[in-house]
Enzyme design. Structure first.
Site, PDB file in Angstrom:
ATOM      1  N   SER A  36      -8.067  -1.459  -3.510  1.00  0.00           N
ATOM      2  CA  SER A  36      -8.528  -0.087  -3.507  1.00  0.00           C
ATOM      3  C   SER A  36      -9.529   0.161  -4.638  1.00  0.00           C
ATOM      4  O   SER A  36     -10.583   0.769  -4.425  1.00  0.00           O
ATOM      5  CB  SER A  36      -7.299   0.803  -3.642  1.00  0.00           C
ATOM      6  OG  SER A  36      -7.653   2.127  -3.536  1.00  0.00           O
TER       7      SER A  36
ATOM      8  N   GLN B 227      -0.065   2.380  -5.962  1.00  0.00           N
ATOM      9  CA  GLN B 227      -1.491   2.720  -5.935  1.00  0.00           C
ATOM     10  C   GLN B 227      -2.230   2.341  -7.216  1.00  0.00           C
ATOM     11  O   GLN B 227      -3.376   1.896  -7.178  1.00  0.00           O
ATOM     12  CB  GLN B 227      -1.634   4.232  -5.705  1.00  0.00           C
ATOM     13  CG  GLN B 227      -2.554   4.553  -4.547  1.00  0.00           C
ATOM     14  CD  GLN B 227      -2.731   6.043  -4.384  1.00  0.00           C
ATOM     15  OE1 GLN B 227      -1.854   6.829  -4.719  1.00  0.00           O
ATOM     16  NE2 GLN B 227      -3.884   6.447  -3.878  1.00  0.00           N
TER      17      GLN B 227
ATOM     18  N   ARG C  78       0.848  -1.208   0.000  1.00  0.00           N
ATOM     19  CA  ARG C  78       0.000   0.000   0.000  1.00  0.00           C
ATOM     20  C   ARG C  78       0.875   1.246   0.000  1.00  0.00           C
ATOM     21  O   ARG C  78       0.823   2.065   0.919  1.00  0.00           O
ATOM     22  CB  ARG C  78      -0.968  -0.042   1.177  1.00  0.00           C
ATOM     23  CG  ARG C  78      -1.685  -1.379   1.305  1.00  0.00           C
ATOM     24  CD  ARG C  78      -3.039  -1.246   1.928  1.00  0.00           C
ATOM     25  NE  ARG C  78      -4.054  -1.106   0.896  1.00  0.00           N
ATOM     26  CZ  ARG C  78      -5.334  -0.842   1.149  1.00  0.00           C
ATOM     27  NH1 ARG C  78      -5.742  -0.628   2.382  1.00  0.00           N
ATOM     28  NH2 ARG C  78      -6.195  -0.746   0.166  1.00  0.00           N
TER      29      ARG C  78
ATOM     30  N   ASP D 215      -3.385  -1.301  -7.192  1.00  0.00           N
ATOM     31  CA  ASP D 215      -4.040  -1.771  -5.976  1.00  0.00           C
ATOM     32  C   ASP D 215      -5.487  -2.206  -6.257  1.00  0.00           C
ATOM     33  O   ASP D 215      -6.403  -1.403  -6.251  1.00  0.00           O
ATOM     34  CB  ASP D 215      -3.989  -0.633  -4.941  1.00  0.00           C
ATOM     35  CG  ASP D 215      -4.472  -1.076  -3.571  1.00  0.00           C
ATOM     36  OD1 ASP D 215      -4.997  -2.188  -3.448  1.00  0.00           O
ATOM     37  OD2 ASP D 215      -4.315  -0.284  -2.616  1.00  0.00           O
TER      38      ASP D 215
ATOM     39  N   TYR E 164      -4.841   0.332   7.581  1.00  0.00           N
ATOM     40  CA  TYR E 164      -5.960  -0.414   8.147  1.00  0.00           C
ATOM     41  C   TYR E 164      -6.166  -0.046   9.604  1.00  0.00           C
ATOM     42  O   TYR E 164      -5.232   0.379  10.295  1.00  0.00           O
ATOM     43  CB  TYR E 164      -5.703  -1.922   8.058  1.00  0.00           C
ATOM     44  CG  TYR E 164      -5.982  -2.486   6.699  1.00  0.00           C
ATOM     45  CD1 TYR E 164      -7.293  -2.593   6.239  1.00  0.00           C
ATOM     46  CD2 TYR E 164      -4.950  -2.906   5.876  1.00  0.00           C
ATOM     47  CE1 TYR E 164      -7.558  -3.106   4.979  1.00  0.00           C
ATOM     48  CE2 TYR E 164      -5.206  -3.417   4.611  1.00  0.00           C
ATOM     49  CZ  TYR E 164      -6.513  -3.513   4.165  1.00  0.00           C
ATOM     50  OH  TYR E 164      -6.785  -4.018   2.942  1.00  0.00           O
TER      51      TYR E 164
END
Lengths: 374, 374
Positions: free
Chosen positions: A131, A125, A120, A128, A226
Site C-alpha cells: 500500500s 495497514q 490486508r 502494508d 483486489y
C-alpha cells in the site's frame, strides 16, 4: 540482538531502514549494523547512520553477525546460506509466486517473513508495504506521464487564448490508481477512472474524477480488495468502453494487477492506434505482462506517435520518501516480533502468522503450505 | 501572398504554426506552404496540414516561394539569401544581442521582425512569445524538479506516518517564476519566492507562496518589468538570504535573467554545499551563464548529492501546447501586418515598429539603430 541492513542491489535505490527508523530500533535495545554505503542511493551516508548509533560493517559481516536482516529485494540463496542458522530474514520476497526461494527457505530450516504477505486488515495497514509503495508508484506515474506529454496538464486562460486541460484516464482505482487520480487532479487535468469494483466508484468521485461505468462486473470480497477475473462478455464490454474513452484521452495510466497472474489486457492494439499522436500510456503492470497489448517491460516504445512507457521498479525512483515509508512499515511490523530487545515470535497473532514464510523451516500459514504442496 | 513555415532545426521540437493557426491565415486569403514534416516533432503530420488547406513543399521551395516566412529559431544567413528579396522574415532572432545576424539583414536590405522585440505593453500581450514561452518554461521546470527529487512534493498523512511537503524556493517571480510557483503549489509543495521587484510580492502572495524579503533593492520602471542590476551591498545581502533559505529547501528553481547580459549569480558554491543531499536546483538561466555558480549549461551535475540541472531549450519539450501558444502569438501579430491577404506594414503602430529589426535594410526603431551604431 543485532539487526542488519544490507545495501540493496544496484537497480534498487531504496534502503530498508533510514537512520530515523534505526533510531527507533536502538531505543528498543537492539544493535543495528549497516552495510557500508547502504543508504547512499537514498542520499544517506554512513556518517548519518553512525550519528544515530548504528555501526557500519562489510556485507560479509552484516550477513554473518545479524540475528535479523531487513531487506527490500530478496537475497540470493548463496547469501541466505551465510546467515546465522537461527537468524530471521525479512524482505519483500514475493513468497507465494517465488516457489524456488520459498522451498529453499523451508529446506534450510530458515525463519523468514515476506512483507507483501502482510494481511490486508485494518490493524495491519501501518505495515502494508504494498500500500505505501503503491502511493509512491501512483504519484510517480503521473509525473512520468506529465513529463512525457507534449501538452500541459492544467488549463490555461492567457492573453494568447486558452489551453484545455489534459484528459487523463486511469484504469484501476486501487491505492496506486487513487494516488494517480489525486496527483493528476492536483496538476489540473480532467480525470476519468475505471475499476471493476463498484466500491472504488465512491473513492474516485470523492477525488473529483469521473467514474467510467461498465456494468456486469463480478466481485469477490474474499479477494482482499483486489479485483477478480471476469467473464469473457464483461471483458469485451470493458475493452470497448476503454477503447471509446482512450481516443479522447491524452494520457492513460494502467494499474490493473491480479497477484501471481498475468495482468489483464485492457488496452488493445486497436485502442493505441485510435489515440491521438503525442498521447502517453503509462503501464504500471508492465512487469506482470502489461495492461496494454504493446507494452514492453522496462522500455518506452512509440507507436504512431503514442508513447507507451512500460514502468519497472518506479518506487525506487523516489528513494528518500519511499525508504522512509518502507522503514515505518518495518518498524510497525517489528514491534510485533521484537520484545525487550529480543526476537519473540507469537504465531497466535494473525499478522505475524500471515506474514511468515516459514519458521525454522515449517510453514505456519495456510497460503504458504498450500503453495508448497502444489 | 504566400506564407511559408519551415521545419525547425533538429534540437527544436516546436513549429511556428500548427494547422489551427494555418486555418486562420487561409481565412485571410493567404496561401500557406509547409516544409515536409515541419510539424512531426510537435506530433502533427503533413496530412493534418493538408486537411486544413496548406500545401506541403520542400525546404528549397518554401524558401524560394514565400512572401513571408514564420519561424521560431533564426535562419542561417545562407538560407535567408535564398528568400525572395522583398519577402518578410519573422522569427525569434534575439536581434538586439545577435549583431552579426542583424547587420546581415540590414546589409541585404531585408525586412525582418523578431518576436522577442514585441513591446511589453497591454495591447501587445497577446503577441508576447517571451511571456507565453515563460509559462511553458515555468511549468516544465517544476515537473523536472519533481521528477528529479527523491522525495514527494505533497504532504501525506498515511497509516504508516506522515510525509512533510517539499520546500521549494523560486528565485525570480517573472512569468516563468510565477508559473513555477503555481505549479509547485498545485503539486502540494511549500513554496517560497524571492524577487528584487516589490511589485512581485503581491503576485507571489496571491498564489499562496511566501515572499522572501531582502530590503534595499533598486527598481526601474523603464526596464519593462525586468529586474535591473543592483548594488554590491544589496547583492551580498541577497546571496546571504538565499543561502539561509537554500539550506532548508529541497528544490531551488532560478529564473533571474537580465536581457543581453550574464545572468546574476544568486546561488553560490557555499550555498550548494549547505543544501541537503538529494536536493535539486533547476537553473533556468543556464544558457546565459546561470544563476548558480556550479551550473553547466544543458547538463545535469551532482555535487555532494545536490543535483544541478542546467536547463536548455525546455519550451521545446512541450511541443504541442508551446507551438499552439506560439502560433496564437503569431496570428495576433500577423493581424497587424496582413490586410486583405497582403502584407501591409504600418510603422505608425508602436508594436509593428517596435518588433521590426529592419525594413528593406533600414532600422525603424531606436533600440535596433542604437545597437547598430555601437
Amino acid at each position: 540482538m543485532t539487526i542488519g541492513i544490507l545495501k540493496e542491489p544496484k537497480e534498487e535505490s531504496r534502503v530498508a531502514l533510514l537512520p530515523e527508523a534505526v533510531k527507533t530500533l536502538l531505543s528498543w535495545n537492539a544493535q543495528v549494523i549497516i552495510e557500508t554505503d547502504a543508504g547512499l542511493s537514498a542520499f544517506t551516508d554512513n556518517d548519518t547512520y553512525k550519528a544515530v548509533g548504528a555501526s557500519i560493517k562489510s556485507r560479509a559481516e552484516v550477513l554473518a553477525e545479524s540475528d535479523m536482516i531487513c531487506s527490500i529485494q530478496p537475497l540470493s540463496q548463496e547469501e541466505i546460506s551465510k546467515m546465522k542458522p537461527q537468524a530471521v530474514l525479512l524482505g519483500q520476497m514475493g513468497a507465494l509466486f517465488n516457489p524456488e526461494l520459498t522451498k529453499f527457505l523451508v529446506q534450510e530450516k530458515r525463519t523468514a517473513f515476506s512483507m507483501e504477505l502482510v494481511p490486508r486488515t485494518t490493524r495491519a495497514q501501518s505495515m502494508d508495504v504494498l500500500s505505501s509503495m503503491a502511493t509512491v508508484i501512483g504519484y510517480k506515474s503521473v509525473l512520468l506521464a506529465a513529463s512525457s506529454l507534449p501538452r500541459f496538464f492544467p488549463m490555461f486562460m492567457t492573453a494568447a487564448g486558452s489551453i484545455t486541460p489534459a484528459k487523463v484516464l486511469i484504469l484501476g482505482a486501487g491505492v496506486a490508481g487513487l494516488q494517480a487520480i489525486a496527483t493528476a487532479k492536483r496538476l489540473g487535468a480532467s480525470v476519468f477512472a475505471f475499476d471493476v469494483r463498484q466500491a472504488a466508484k465512491e473513492e474516485v468521485l470523492s477525488l473529483g474524477a469521473k467514474f467510467v461505468d461498465v456494468e456486469g462486473a463480478k466481485e469477490d470480497k474474499a479477494a482482499g480488495g483486489y479485483a477478480v477475473e471476469q467473464s469473457a462478455e464483461f471483458i469485451q464490454k470493458q475493452k470497448d468502453t476503454i477503447h471509446e474513452y482512450a481516443a479522447k484521452s491524452d494520457v492513460i495510466i494502467t494499474t490493473a494487477q491480479i497477484p501471481g497472474r498475468k495482468a489483464p489486457l485492457l488496452v488493445e492494439e486497436r485502442t493505441v492506434l485510435a489515440m491521438k499522436p503525442g498521447s502517453v500510456i503509462v503501464d504500471l503492470a508492465a512487469s506482470s505482462g502489461g495492461n496494454c497489448a504493446l507494452t514492453q517491460a522496462d522500455q518506452t516504445v512509440e507507436i504512431n506517435g503514442v508513447k507507451i512507457i512500460g514502468v519497472g521498479n518506479i518506487a525506487s525512483e523516489l528513494p528518500q520518501d519511499a525508504s522512509k515509508m518502507y522503514g515505518k512499515n518495518y518498524i510497525n511490523f517489528l514491534k510485533l516480533i521484537i520484545k525487550d530487545g529480543e526476537i519473540n515470535l507469537n504465531f497466535e497473532d494473525d499478522i505475524v502468522k500471515g506474514t511468515c514464510v516459514c519458521h525454522q523451516g515449517e510453514a505456519v500459514n495456510s497460503r504458504i503450505s498450500e503453495m508448497l504442496t502444489q
